[in-house]
Design an enzyme around this catalytic site. Structure first.
Site, PDB file in Angstrom:
ATOM      1  N   CYS A   1     -13.475   0.852  17.534  1.00 54.60           N
ATOM      2  CA  CYS A   1     -14.434   1.583  18.359  1.00 54.60           C
ATOM      3  C   CYS A   1     -15.828   1.073  18.003  1.00 54.60           C
ATOM      4  O   CYS A   1     -16.277   1.217  16.881  1.00 54.60           O
ATOM      5  CB  CYS A   1     -14.313   3.071  18.074  1.00 54.60           C
ATOM      6  SG  CYS A   1     -15.295   4.051  19.184  1.00 54.60           S
TER       7      CYS A   1
ATOM      8  N   SER B   1       0.855  -1.188   0.000  1.00 58.92           N
ATOM      9  CA  SER B   1       0.000   0.000   0.000  1.00 58.92           C
ATOM     10  C   SER B   1       0.891   1.238   0.000  1.00 58.92           C
ATOM     11  O   SER B   1       1.886   1.290   0.731  1.00 58.92           O
ATOM     12  CB  SER B   1      -0.876  -0.018   1.257  1.00 58.92           C
ATOM     13  OG  SER B   1      -1.659   1.142   1.307  1.00 58.92           O
TER      14      SER B   1
ATOM     15  N   THR C   1     -10.029   1.905 -15.231  1.00 63.73           N
ATOM     16  CA  THR C   1      -9.039   2.866 -15.709  1.00 63.73           C
ATOM     17  C   THR C   1      -7.936   3.066 -14.668  1.00 63.73           C
ATOM     18  O   THR C   1      -8.224   3.256 -13.486  1.00 63.73           O
ATOM     19  CB  THR C   1      -9.726   4.215 -16.013  1.00 63.73           C
ATOM     20  OG1 THR C   1     -10.694   3.980 -17.032  1.00 63.73           O
ATOM     21  CG2 THR C   1      -8.733   5.273 -16.467  1.00 63.73           C
TER      22      THR C   1
HETATM   23  C1  LIG Z   1      -1.047  -4.867   7.732  1.00 63.80           C
HETATM   24  C2  LIG Z   1      -2.048  -4.086   6.942  1.00 63.80           C
HETATM   25  N1  LIG Z   1      -2.712  -4.678   5.942  1.00 63.80           N
HETATM   26  C3  LIG Z   1      -3.601  -4.032   5.187  1.00 63.80           C
HETATM   27  C4  LIG Z   1      -3.901  -2.701   5.418  1.00 63.80           C
HETATM   28  C5  LIG Z   1      -4.902  -2.001   4.556  1.00 63.80           C
HETATM   29  O1  LIG Z   1      -4.266  -1.154   3.656  1.00 63.80           O
HETATM   30  P1  LIG Z   1      -5.065   0.076   2.955  1.00 63.80           P
HETATM   31  O2  LIG Z   1      -5.294   1.085   4.004  1.00 63.80           O
HETATM   32  O3  LIG Z   1      -4.144   0.544   1.868  1.00 63.80           O
HETATM   33  O4  LIG Z   1      -6.321  -0.503   2.404  1.00 63.80           O
HETATM   34  C6  LIG Z   1      -3.258  -2.033   6.475  1.00 63.80           C
HETATM   35  C7  LIG Z   1      -3.595  -0.643   6.809  1.00 63.80           C
HETATM   36  O5  LIG Z   1      -3.523  -0.221   7.938  1.00 63.80           O
HETATM   37  C8  LIG Z   1      -2.302  -2.743   7.246  1.00 63.80           C
HETATM   38  O6  LIG Z   1      -1.645  -2.156   8.257  1.00 63.80           O
END
Ligand SMILES: Cc1ncc(COP(=O)(O)O)c(C=O)c1O
Length: 381
Positions: free
Chosen positions: A327, A199, A237
């Site tokens: 939460c 990400s 896209t």
């Molecule tokens: C270990 C892990 N996996 C997946 C994600 C999800 O990523 P995104 O926020 O890009 O959808 C996160 C986000 O906090 C994460 O820390």
């Protein structure tokens, strides 16, 4: 107003160079990367360049990278895609109890669709035991999915060893590397991994863009159907500006890897040491693995002070930190990660995650420790 931002594991500010790299794709080079005219070809060239830059950084070939909308989509694509493509071989999946909800909730959904999922336990430091993986493997296991580094406590999993076990049995291995990218060297040409999620917004890139590495031999059913983008594996896209930003963020890490890691390590160790100095060792409990961990995450419990109270007070002092707890109905649930680590109640109910980024400084650590010490003493009195 946030004065000190210690929540980089949640998201990071976009690096100014990343923003600059993105701007042309909103203003002048706005063509669709699938269009054949000049503007489209320029946009396409940008995505090709980004694909090359990122794949080189992680040691795969450009065609093995699928751009997605982020870590969540990458995890979902890996799980649903591999589960659907492998269902003729079996319907058993192995994951761990401390995964991100992008994996856990996808697994719950797969269970509703007839798959069986084994959720591996972890030890008190948040590590999966190899013998548990070995015991969980069955003849109908088609996929193992574990994270590289945990987002709440920072613990790193033994992914080389798990990957070798998976490979030995012909089982696909997916790794959620969202918190590892930039903090742990990743070389997919040597790692026994078939699928890996990334990400951009955790590494000073924009939100809403990520990638899934899928090794050449991996068959995936797409999540999205439509155009032929991403070699028919992910229709839609291309988000050219975000892809260009992701690429720039990776170039920045590549340029500064060593210095950044050293800096984050220093910030983390100073924060831990100074908190213990200011409050006493027994009043500051550090959670996670002492060595097998990423440098940017520090999870600390302040026994006797609830996570909620602490976060609220930190916010009032202008310090942004986090808890892993969701939460629900106005109150914090205990984090599933700390619960799985089976720490004492006192520890799980008082845990706070501080996570650092390249723009943080030692002065901020000093200032934060001073404020935290005042808050703790005020609450305890
Ligand atoms: C270990 C892990 N996996 C997946 C994600 C999800 O990523 P995104 O926020 O890009 O959808 C996160 C986000 O906090 C994460 O820390």
């Amino acid at each position: 107003m946030t004065d000190i931002y210690f929540d980089h594991a949640a998201t990071t500010p976009v690096h100014p160079e990343v923003l600059q790299a993105m701007l042309p794709y909103f203003t002048t080079v706005y063509g669709n990367a699938s269009s054949t005219h000049g503007s489209g070809r320029q946009a396409r060239a940008a995505t090709l360049h980004a694909r090359e830059t990122i794949s080189q950084f992680i040691g795969c070939t450009p065609n093995e990278l699928i751009f997605t909308s982020g870590g969540t989509e990458s995890d979902n694509m890996a799980l649903f895609g591999a589960a659907a493509a492998g269902s003729h071989k079996g319907k058993h999946i192995i994951t761990s109890q401390i995964e991100h909800h992008a994996v856990l909730h996808a697994c719950e959904q797969l269970e509703k669709r007839g798959y069986e999922v084994t959720y591996l336990p972890v030890d008190k430091t948040g590590r999966i035991k190899l013998e548990h993986v070995q015991q969980a493997i069955r003849p109908d296991t088609i996929l193992i999915s574990t994270m590289y580094a945990n987002n709440e406590v920072g613990t790193i999993q033994p992914i080389d060893d798990i990957g070798l076990m998976a490979r030995d049995k012909g089982i696909l291995f997916h790794v959620d590397a969202v918190q590892a990218l930039g903090h742990v060297p990743i070389d997919l040409s040597r790692l026994p991994v078939d699928l890996m999620s990334f990400s951009a917004h955790k590494i000073q890139g924009p939100k809403g863009i990520g990638a899934l590495y899928a090794a050449k031999h991996v068959k995936l059913e797409p999540l999205l159907y439509g155009g032929n983008q991403e070699r028919k594996r992910r229709a839609g896209t291309e988000n050219t500006a975000a892809i260009a930003g992701f690429s720039k963020a990776v170039q920045i890490i590549d340029r500064n890897t060593y210095e950044t890691r050293q800096k984050l390590e220093k910030l983390r160790s100073e924060m831990a040491a100074k908190l213990q100095q200011a409050l006493g060792r027994e009043q500051v409990v550090i959670n996670g693995h002492p060595v097998e961990r990423v440098p940017h995450i520090l999870n600390v419990s302040f026994p006797g002070i609830s996570t909620e109270t602490m976060l609220m007070n930190l916010d009032l002092e202008g310090i942004a930190a986090a808890s892993g707890s969701a939460c629900t109905a106005g109150s914090l649930e205990v984090s599933h990660v700390l619960k799985a680590m089976r720490l004492e109640d006192e520890i799980t109910r008082s845990a706070i995650r501080f996570s650092f980024g390249p723009s943080n400084s030692l002065q901020e650590i000093d200032k934060a420790v001073e404020k935290i010490a005042t808050v703790v003493q005020r609450i305890r009195n």
